[in-house]
Design an enzyme around this catalytic site. Sequence first.
Site, PDB file in Angstrom:
ATOM      1  N   SER A 195       0.822  -1.205   0.034  1.00 31.06           N
ATOM      2  CA  SER A 195       0.134   0.056  -0.054  1.00 31.06           C
ATOM      3  C   SER A 195       0.805   1.325  -0.003  1.00 31.06           C
ATOM      4  O   SER A 195       0.684   2.312  -0.591  1.00 31.06           O
ATOM      5  CB  SER A 195      -0.944  -0.166   1.346  1.00 31.06           C
ATOM      6  OG  SER A 195      -0.186  -0.027   2.374  1.00 31.06           O
ATOM      7  N   ASN A 196       1.996   1.243   0.691  1.00 35.13           N
ATOM      8  CA  ASN A 196       2.747   2.328   0.646  1.00 35.13           C
ATOM      9  C   ASN A 196       3.440   2.441  -0.419  1.00 35.13           C
ATOM     10  O   ASN A 196       3.542   3.531  -0.939  1.00 35.13           O
ATOM     11  CB  ASN A 196       3.831   2.432   1.734  1.00 35.13           C
ATOM     12  CG  ASN A 196       3.325   2.944   3.062  1.00 35.13           C
ATOM     13  OD1 ASN A 196       2.764   4.268   2.967  1.00 35.13           O
ATOM     14  ND2 ASN A 196       3.501   2.455   4.127  1.00 35.13           N
ATOM     15  N   ARG A 215      12.440  -7.591   6.286  1.00 35.27           N
ATOM     16  CA  ARG A 215      13.633  -8.268   6.518  1.00 35.27           C
ATOM     17  C   ARG A 215      14.672  -7.445   7.306  1.00 35.27           C
ATOM     18  O   ARG A 215      14.556  -6.224   6.964  1.00 35.27           O
ATOM     19  CB  ARG A 215      14.405  -8.581   5.278  1.00 35.27           C
ATOM     20  CG  ARG A 215      13.543  -9.359   4.352  1.00 35.27           C
ATOM     21  CD  ARG A 215      13.570 -10.852   4.832  1.00 35.27           C
ATOM     22  NE  ARG A 215      15.003 -11.493   4.486  1.00 35.27           N
ATOM     23  CZ  ARG A 215      15.470 -12.350   4.912  1.00 35.27           C
ATOM     24  NH1 ARG A 215      14.654 -13.216   5.608  1.00 35.27           N
ATOM     25  NH2 ARG A 215      17.063 -12.845   5.064  1.00 35.27           N
ATOM     26  N   ILE A 216      15.181  -7.838   8.299  1.00 31.94           N
ATOM     27  CA  ILE A 216      16.336  -7.027   8.704  1.00 31.94           C
ATOM     28  C   ILE A 216      17.677  -7.261   7.907  1.00 31.94           C
ATOM     29  O   ILE A 216      18.097  -8.203   7.809  1.00 31.94           O
ATOM     30  CB  ILE A 216      16.488  -7.797  10.220  1.00 31.94           C
ATOM     31  CG1 ILE A 216      15.400  -7.357  11.218  1.00 31.94           C
ATOM     32  CG2 ILE A 216      17.869  -6.894  10.698  1.00 31.94           C
ATOM     33  CD1 ILE A 216      15.861  -8.128  12.576  1.00 31.94           C
ATOM     34  N   HIS A 237       8.451   4.253   9.464  1.00 30.49           N
ATOM     35  CA  HIS A 237       8.347   3.390  10.766  1.00 30.49           C
ATOM     36  C   HIS A 237       7.001   3.726  11.371  1.00 30.49           C
ATOM     37  O   HIS A 237       6.623   4.995  11.453  1.00 30.49           O
ATOM     38  CB  HIS A 237       9.522   3.427  11.689  1.00 30.49           C
ATOM     39  CG  HIS A 237       9.170   2.659  12.997  1.00 30.49           C
ATOM     40  ND1 HIS A 237       9.253   1.156  12.961  1.00 30.49           N
ATOM     41  CD2 HIS A 237       9.037   3.036  14.117  1.00 30.49           C
ATOM     42  CE1 HIS A 237       9.198   0.960  14.139  1.00 30.49           C
ATOM     43  NE2 HIS A 237       8.798   1.764  15.100  1.00 30.49           N
ATOM     44  N   THR A 252      20.271   3.034   8.936  1.00 32.98           N
ATOM     45  CA  THR A 252      21.496   2.794   9.281  1.00 32.98           C
ATOM     46  C   THR A 252      21.357   1.517  10.021  1.00 32.98           C
ATOM     47  O   THR A 252      20.486   0.913  10.037  1.00 32.98           O
ATOM     48  CB  THR A 252      21.794   4.108  10.390  1.00 32.98           C
ATOM     49  OG1 THR A 252      20.881   3.981  11.461  1.00 32.98           O
ATOM     50  CG2 THR A 252      21.638   5.381   9.890  1.00 32.98           C
ATOM     51  N   GLN A 256      -1.532   4.415   9.253  1.00 32.56           N
ATOM     52  CA  GLN A 256      -1.552   4.059   7.747  1.00 32.56           C
ATOM     53  C   GLN A 256      -1.900   5.076   6.893  1.00 32.56           C
ATOM     54  O   GLN A 256      -1.479   5.447   5.550  1.00 32.56           O
ATOM     55  CB  GLN A 256      -1.979   2.844   7.388  1.00 32.56           C
ATOM     56  CG  GLN A 256      -1.469   2.296   6.136  1.00 32.56           C
ATOM     57  CD  GLN A 256      -2.053   0.718   5.675  1.00 32.56           C
ATOM     58  OE1 GLN A 256      -3.204   0.762   5.495  1.00 32.56           O
ATOM     59  NE2 GLN A 256      -1.192  -0.094   5.578  1.00 32.56           N
ATOM     60  N   GLN A 309      -1.846   8.465   7.296  1.00 35.75           N
ATOM     61  CA  GLN A 309      -0.976   9.162   7.316  1.00 35.75           C
ATOM     62  C   GLN A 309       0.401   8.791   6.603  1.00 35.75           C
ATOM     63  O   GLN A 309       1.030   9.676   5.934  1.00 35.75           O
ATOM     64  CB  GLN A 309      -0.407   9.805   8.696  1.00 35.75           C
ATOM     65  CG  GLN A 309      -1.726  10.596   9.314  1.00 35.75           C
ATOM     66  CD  GLN A 309      -1.964  11.828   8.599  1.00 35.75           C
ATOM     67  OE1 GLN A 309      -1.156  12.507   8.375  1.00 35.75           O
ATOM     68  NE2 GLN A 309      -3.478  11.930   8.383  1.00 35.75           N
TER      69      GLN A 309
END
Length: 204
Positions: free
Chosen positions: A21-22, A103-104, A121, A153, A183, A185
């Site tokens: 969606s983003n 994923r990290i 975030h 980072t 969401q 926003q």
Amino acid sequence: MPNLMPRQPKNIVILISGSGSNMAAIVRAAQAQHWQQQFGAHVAAVISNRPDAAGLQLAQSLGVATQVLSHQAFATREAFDAALMALIDTHQPALVVLAGFMRILTPAFVQHYAGRLVNIHPSLLPAFPGLNTHQRALDAGCTEAGCTVHQVTAELDHGPMLAQAAVPVLPGDSADTLAARVQMQEHLLYPQAIRDWLRSAACR
């Protein structure tokens, strides 16, 4: 009349894992606001680590090329990230956008795209980095919540902030109702933050 096009095209690569969606909000803003004409920028590709991600079909419907690189095909996180970097770099990206990419990322990946890797975030950072942000905001008795666009980072959810948007926490809110309001926003804030980044980059 001055030429607004920068010398080098600014390709944007968006990484997703789910509904997208983003991603869709960014692509639609890029098209409606003519980022190509203003900044020489366009969304060159949407890449997912999940072949069943609904966002892939959504991206295709918006005219954006899609690719899949399944993390399950790799024995280690480092091997997957190395392959993902190689795939992303075929598009010569000016900006890599994380949009629900679950994923990290390894330090090597983050370093490779330092200064051109962004994420959104669902909290008002530095409050509530990590997961379950909405329930944590409710449990803490917060009167407002929101979302933050930031550079990525090596430290999770601690990169330089680019933009924030706040929403009130309403009486009777659940984590789901608060998430839905945040969401909304996100879909406004993320495209605007990227547009501001492109405008700034065009002036460098």
